[in-house]
Motif scaffolding. Structure first.
Motif, PDB file in Angstrom:
ATOM      1  N   ASN A  39      59.871  23.868 -13.057  1.00 45.12           N
ATOM      2  CA  ASN A  39      58.932  24.983 -13.011  1.00 45.12           C
ATOM      3  C   ASN A  39      59.311  25.944 -11.888  1.00 45.12           C
ATOM      4  OD1 ASN A  39      56.116  26.161 -11.894  1.00 45.12           O
ATOM      5  ND2 ASN A  39      55.989  25.806 -14.089  1.00 45.12           N
ATOM      6  N   ALA A  40      59.202  27.238 -12.162  1.00 43.78           N
ATOM      7  CA  ALA A  40      59.622  28.250 -11.188  1.00 43.78           C
ATOM      8  C   ALA A  40      58.742  28.241  -9.946  1.00 43.78           C
ATOM      9  CB  ALA A  40      59.593  29.634 -11.844  1.00 43.78           C
ATOM     10  N   ASP A  41      57.460  27.971 -10.089  1.00 43.77           N
ATOM     11  CA  ASP A  41      56.577  27.949  -8.923  1.00 43.77           C
ATOM     12  C   ASP A  41      56.966  26.848  -7.941  1.00 43.77           C
ATOM     13  OD1 ASP A  41      55.141  30.062  -9.931  1.00 43.77           O
ATOM     14  OD2 ASP A  41      53.661  28.793 -10.938  1.00 43.77           O
ATOM     15  N   LEU A  47      61.567  26.881  -1.616  1.00 42.40           N
ATOM     16  CA  LEU A  47      62.270  27.887  -0.824  1.00 42.40           C
ATOM     17  C   LEU A  47      61.408  28.389   0.327  1.00 42.40           C
ATOM     18  CD1 LEU A  47      63.950  29.952  -3.688  1.00 42.40           C
ATOM     19  CD2 LEU A  47      65.027  28.288  -2.161  1.00 42.40           C
ATOM     20  N   ALA A  48      60.102  28.440   0.133  1.00 40.30           N
ATOM     21  CA  ALA A  48      59.208  28.852   1.215  1.00 40.30           C
ATOM     22  C   ALA A  48      59.254  27.847   2.372  1.00 40.30           C
ATOM     23  CB  ALA A  48      57.776  29.000   0.698  1.00 40.30           C
ATOM     24  N   THR A 110      57.396  28.199  19.102  1.00 41.40           N
ATOM     25  CA  THR A 110      57.846  27.079  18.269  1.00 41.40           C
ATOM     26  C   THR A 110      56.674  26.379  17.598  1.00 41.40           C
ATOM     27  OG1 THR A 110      59.704  26.770  19.795  1.00 41.40           O
ATOM     28  CG2 THR A 110      59.212  24.964  18.282  1.00 41.40           C
ATOM     29  N   GLU A 111      55.577  26.234  18.334  1.00 38.88           N
ATOM     30  CA  GLU A 111      54.405  25.580  17.759  1.00 38.88           C
ATOM     31  C   GLU A 111      53.843  26.406  16.604  1.00 38.88           C
ATOM     32  OE1 GLU A 111      50.036  24.698  19.481  1.00 38.88           O
ATOM     33  OE2 GLU A 111      51.674  23.703  20.568  1.00 38.88           O
ATOM     34  N   ASN A 112      53.829  27.701  16.751  1.00 37.98           N
ATOM     35  CA  ASN A 112      53.378  28.566  15.662  1.00 37.98           C
ATOM     36  C   ASN A 112      54.246  28.384  14.417  1.00 37.98           C
ATOM     37  OD1 ASN A 112      54.125  31.498  14.401  1.00 37.98           O
ATOM     38  ND2 ASN A 112      51.920  31.306  14.721  1.00 37.98           N
ATOM     39  N   ALA A 113      55.555  28.374  14.581  1.00 39.50           N
ATOM     40  CA  ALA A 113      56.448  28.198  13.438  1.00 39.50           C
ATOM     41  C   ALA A 113      56.306  26.806  12.822  1.00 39.50           C
ATOM     42  CB  ALA A 113      57.895  28.445  13.868  1.00 39.50           C
ATOM     43  N   SER A 114      56.080  25.791  13.646  1.00 36.19           N
ATOM     44  CA  SER A 114      55.928  24.426  13.126  1.00 36.19           C
ATOM     45  C   SER A 114      54.662  24.303  12.288  1.00 36.19           C
ATOM     46  CB  SER A 114      55.901  23.429  14.286  1.00 36.19           C
ATOM     47  OG  SER A 114      57.105  23.468  15.020  1.00 36.19           O
ATOM     48  N   HIS A 115      53.575  24.908  12.736  1.00 36.09           N
ATOM     49  CA  HIS A 115      52.350  24.871  11.934  1.00 36.09           C
ATOM     50  C   HIS A 115      52.518  25.612  10.614  1.00 36.09           C
ATOM     51  CE1 HIS A 115      50.051  22.742  14.852  1.00 36.09           C
ATOM     52  NE2 HIS A 115      50.048  23.702  15.756  1.00 36.09           N
ATOM     53  N   LEU A 116      53.299  26.666  10.614  1.00 38.79           N
ATOM     54  CA  LEU A 116      53.552  27.380   9.360  1.00 38.79           C
ATOM     55  C   LEU A 116      54.386  26.528   8.403  1.00 38.79           C
ATOM     56  CD1 LEU A 116      54.229  31.009  10.637  1.00 38.79           C
ATOM     57  CD2 LEU A 116      52.157  30.091   9.577  1.00 38.79           C
ATOM     58  N   VAL A 117      55.252  25.674   8.942  1.00 39.34           N
ATOM     59  CA  VAL A 117      55.972  24.728   8.087  1.00 39.34           C
ATOM     60  C   VAL A 117      54.992  23.751   7.439  1.00 39.34           C
ATOM     61  CG1 VAL A 117      57.649  22.843   8.055  1.00 39.34           C
ATOM     62  CG2 VAL A 117      58.147  24.920   9.327  1.00 39.34           C
ATOM     63  N   GLU A 123      50.903  23.836   0.936  1.00 36.70           N
ATOM     64  CA  GLU A 123      50.809  24.767  -0.194  1.00 36.70           C
ATOM     65  C   GLU A 123      51.700  24.302  -1.350  1.00 36.70           C
ATOM     66  OE1 GLU A 123      51.862  28.372   1.688  1.00 36.70           O
ATOM     67  OE2 GLU A 123      49.813  28.812   2.390  1.00 36.70           O
ATOM     68  N   ARG A 124      52.819  23.686  -1.050  1.00 40.25           N
ATOM     69  CA  ARG A 124      53.657  23.140  -2.126  1.00 40.25           C
ATOM     70  C   ARG A 124      52.932  22.005  -2.840  1.00 40.25           C
ATOM     71  NH1 ARG A 124      58.684  22.533  -4.293  1.00 40.25           N
ATOM     72  NH2 ARG A 124      59.420  20.431  -4.720  1.00 40.25           N
ATOM     73  N   ILE A 125      52.240  21.173  -2.079  1.00 37.20           N
ATOM     74  CA  ILE A 125      51.456  20.110  -2.706  1.00 37.20           C
ATOM     75  C   ILE A 125      50.352  20.697  -3.574  1.00 37.20           C
ATOM     76  CG2 ILE A 125      49.957  18.134  -2.240  1.00 37.20           C
ATOM     77  CD1 ILE A 125      51.519  17.629   0.296  1.00 37.20           C
TER      78      ILE A 125
END
Length: 423
Positions: A39-41, A47-48, A110-117, A123-125
């Motif tokens: 599935n494309a989604d 990729l996100a 770094t903490e900001n970027a880690s939380h976005l991960v 969101e993938r789940i």
């Protein structure tokens, strides 16, 4: 022609999907596996995550040092002299500078970027959860279309047999021609219903294969699993379900990222320091009385907050935190509402399907069997037979719709409690 086919073979082989024998007897589990892979989604969500992880690498680094080279005190009339480069009459400076971040900027970045991960993973789940729900619903819609096609086909065949029997009774003088015409009309209506069911079956297969990411439509795609059995609704702890909801987890991770961004904005008021080391070389030349010298110097640069004290950045970060907090509350309310709605719909669908299985379907089957036997022996009229068949067909279609409603409600409930469909 053979040469042309050989040239086009690589293109043709990649333009179509390889035949999958499991699609002819497709199970729900296999459909979910194919959808998760193709599935494309799901591809976009993966990729996100990769992009978010790359942002962590970019954030968890110190600023690069800079080096500068300078040549000065060059006399155009006297030139730079002869000999090797060290003997040239040119003053040179080599300077290395390093920006030292203070206030924990690298940590908060770094903490900001880690939380976005973490948010991207949640969101993938959520994308997978919604995809599994959609695939399950489409799978049972295909199963319902198959059963509906079988019902309409059996009904059409039954009317054809009845029309043949009525023709024999008319030939024997036991049935009027108008009664035979009424049966013929019902037979034509049953044939039209079968044609409509075939079209619906094709639409259901198309919807399922699009969700599965299959570009080439298999002609023999068929759902083989049975309908989900009736099961009691197990009570669930609301707080545990909300805590495990991926949409809530993603919103919470983005709130933590916004809080880290706020601390990063506040850390902007902590002055960074630029430290430099400089080496100056001045060879003997007429410009400096033929006396050479080599010197070393150090420097430190500190910004002066005279024009900008980062008020705008901090206020914008505060607004982002407030927005993220509201989105967390919204996600929690939506998850709680989804849970209550799914539970109510599952209980209602279960009660309705149980009524069909326990009473309506059996009674309608006995009634139509008795009517068929009576009509073949001339005990009832055509009107009574047609009314009984209409009732039986309506009950069969309603029972099938009840099965679809229960399967949909069961899939929605399992999506809420994060349980795999078909268990």
């Amino acid at each position: 022609m053979l040469a042309l086919l050989l040239l086009l073979w690589p293109v043709l082989s990649f333009a179509t999907d390889p035949a999958d024998p499991s699609l002819s007897r497709l199970s729900l589990g296999r459909a979910l596996e194919i959808a998760a892979e193709r599935n494309a989604d799901m591809t976009v969500s993966a990729l996100a995550i990769t992009s978010a992880q790359a942002n962590v690498l970019s954030a968890d680094v110190s600023p690069n040092p800079s080096i500068s080279l300078q040549a000065y005190n060059v006399n155009p009339r006297q030139g730079i002299g002869s000999g090797a480069l060290p003997d040239k009459r040119v003053d040179t400076t080599v300077r290395v500078e390093q920006l030292i971040e203070r206030g924990g900027k690298r940590q908060w970045r770094t903490e900001n970027a880690s939380h976005l991960v973490d948010a991207s993973r949640a969101e993938r789940i959520e994308v997978l959860r919604q995809l599994r729900l959609l695939v399950t619903i489409a799978y049972y819609d295909l199963l319902a279309a198959q059963d509906r096609l079988a019902i309409t086909r059996d009904t059409a065949n039954l009317f054809k047999a009845t029309l043949d029997a009525a023709g024999k009774r008319r030939a024997a003088g036991d049935l009027a021609g108008s009664e035979v015409d009424r049966i013929r009309v019902e037979a034509l209506r049953a044939s039209n219903d079968e044609t409509q069911a075939q079209a619906e079956h094709k639409r259901s297969r198309l919807a399922l294969r699009l969700l599965m990411g299959i570009s080439t439509p298999p002609a023999d795609l068929r759902a083989e699993d049975a309908w989900p059995p009736l099961q009691p609704v197990a009570p669930q702890e609301t707080s545990a379900v909300l805590a495990d909801n991926p949409a809530v987890r993603a919103a919470t991770a983005r709130l933590l990222a916004a809080q880290s961004a706020l601390r990063l904005a506040q850390a902007s008021r902590t002055r960074d320091v630029s430290v430099g080391v400089q080496y100056d070389r001045s060879p003997a030349s007429p410009m400096n009385s033929y006396v050479g010298s080599n010197t070393v110097g150090v420097s430190m640069q500190v910004p002066l907050f005279t024009n900008n004290y980062f008020e705008g950045e901090i206020r914008a970060a505060i607004a982002q935190v407030d927005t993220a907090q509201e989105l967390v509350h919204k996600a929690q309310r939506q998850a709680e509402s989804e849970m209550q709605r799914a539970q109510n719909e599952l209980q209602s669908a279960r009660t309705r399907l149980a009524m069909f299985q326990d009473q309506l379907s059996r009674s309608a089957q006995r009634a139509v069997d008795a009517a068929e036997f009576a009509f073949r022996n001339g005990a009832i009229s055509v009107t009574d037979l047609l009314d009984t068949r209409r009732t039986y067909r309506a009950v069969a279609i309603d029972e099938l719709q009840a099965r679809v409603d229960y399967a949909r409600a069961d899939a929605a409930w399992r999506a809420v409690i994060m349980e795999s469909p078909g268990k």
